[in-house]
Design an enzyme around this catalytic site. Structure first.
Site, PDB file in Angstrom:
ATOM      1  N   PRO A   2      -4.227  83.810 -15.333  1.00 27.15           N
ATOM      2  CA  PRO A   2      -5.595  83.847 -14.798  1.00 27.15           C
ATOM      3  C   PRO A   2      -5.598  83.651 -13.279  1.00 27.15           C
ATOM      4  O   PRO A   2      -5.032  82.697 -12.764  1.00 27.15           O
ATOM      5  CB  PRO A   2      -6.276  82.666 -15.504  1.00 27.15           C
ATOM      6  CG  PRO A   2      -5.482  82.465 -16.751  1.00 27.15           C
ATOM      7  CD  PRO A   2      -4.071  82.796 -16.390  1.00 27.15           C
ATOM      8  N   GLU A   3      -6.200  84.618 -12.577  1.00 31.00           N
ATOM      9  CA  GLU A   3      -6.308  84.532 -11.123  1.00 31.00           C
ATOM     10  C   GLU A   3      -7.734  84.097 -10.768  1.00 31.00           C
ATOM     11  O   GLU A   3      -8.534  83.780 -11.649  1.00 31.00           O
ATOM     12  CB  GLU A   3      -5.943  85.875 -10.497  1.00 31.00           C
ATOM     13  CG  GLU A   3      -4.529  86.330 -10.795  1.00 31.00           C
ATOM     14  CD  GLU A   3      -3.462  85.497 -10.088  1.00 31.00           C
ATOM     15  OE1 GLU A   3      -3.814  84.639  -9.253  1.00 31.00           O
ATOM     16  OE2 GLU A   3      -2.274  85.689 -10.391  1.00 31.00           O
TER      17      GLU A   3
END
Length: 272
Positions: A2-3
């Site tokens: 997850p960015e």
């Protein structure tokens, strides 16, 4: 992993269900995350109210009343969901934050690279957050900032852009996409790029991240939002993962290179 867009999508998903709610404590099934879950977290949280749900870089910040902040990181494949307290936990559901309305904020972290941290001090000075660069969606990210920080730097501009001390939250996918929009080759030395091109890059970073948030993030393998829905920005990717395909701008063949030990995708004609 997850960015920033995926973390922001998570924040937006859980905020309406948690902000203003009283916490009745925490249930820890597995304390061995990237860093150990603090001992006594249940007692520390009990009776505190969630004043705000914020984000700094890829950390979610639950600011509590009368004080204290819970820092949550999703690691490589973690997720947060609000579910009824009686929902049976899955094998990788490691932490529940108990809400007053009979629901829980549940952290699922299959690889245990995430984190649940506690601080009584201002979170900005926490070791995990201190020294970070500006937020990419804030007015602080400008071409001037990037140009100034890049002077004398010989590393590739893609690696420079992914340095959290320069700007936070620009991961591999979004760095490739922003550089394509700005027309900058990912392997070019950061210190040899002029101010005007950095102006374009700063705008491109914001545009790409805003588009990704609007699309619910990018699901390549593990990520789903707080309601379990996948992110759809993958359908809008111009170059990332498209080696061998035609460039949407000029029709040239998109190429792939390894820069800073990460796969990078670019158009050899559009990006200089």
């Amino acid at each position: 992993m997850p960015e920033l867009p995926e973390v922001e999508v998570t924040r937006l998903g859980i905020q309406p269900h948690t902000e203003g709610r009283l916490l009745e404590g925490a249930r820890i099934r597995e304390p061995r995350l990237r860093w150990p879950v603090p001992e006594g977290l249940h007692e520390r949280l009990r009776g505190r109210r969630i004043r705000a749900v914020e984000r700094r870089a890829k950390y979610l910040l639950l600011r509590l009343e009368p004080g204290g902040t819970l820092l949550i990181h999703l690691g490589m494949s973690g997720s947060l969901r609000v579910v009824p307290a009686e929902t049976p936990p899955a094998p990788h559901d490691h932490v529940d934050l108990l809400l007053e309305d009979g629901r829980v904020l549940r952290l699922r972290d299959p690889r245990r690279f995430g984190a649940v941290l506690w601080t009584e001090e201002a979170p900005e000075i926490h070791p995990r957050l201190a020294g970070l660069g500006p937020e990419p969606l804030s007015p602080a990210l400008t071409g001037t900032h990037l140009h100034r920080r890049s002077r004398g730097r010989k590393l590739a501009v893609k690696s420079f852009l992914m340095d959290p001390q320069v700007v936070v939250g620009v991961g591999n996918i979004y760095a490739s996409e922003a550089l394509f929009r700005a027309g900058i080759h990912p392997g070019r030395e950061a210190g040899r790029i002029g101010r005007e091109r950095y102006d374009r890059l700063a705008r491109a970073v914001a545009e790409v991240l805003e588009a990704a948030i609007a699309a619910g993030g990018t699901t390549l393998r593990d990520f789903t939002s707080s309601d379990g829905a996948p992110g759809y920005f993958r359908q809008q990717l111009a170059v990332y993962g498209h080696a061998g395909a035609a460039c949407p701008g000029c029709g040239a063949t998109i190429e792939k290179a390894v820069i800073g030990q990460r796969s990078s995708f670019f158009c050899p004609k559009c990006q200089r």
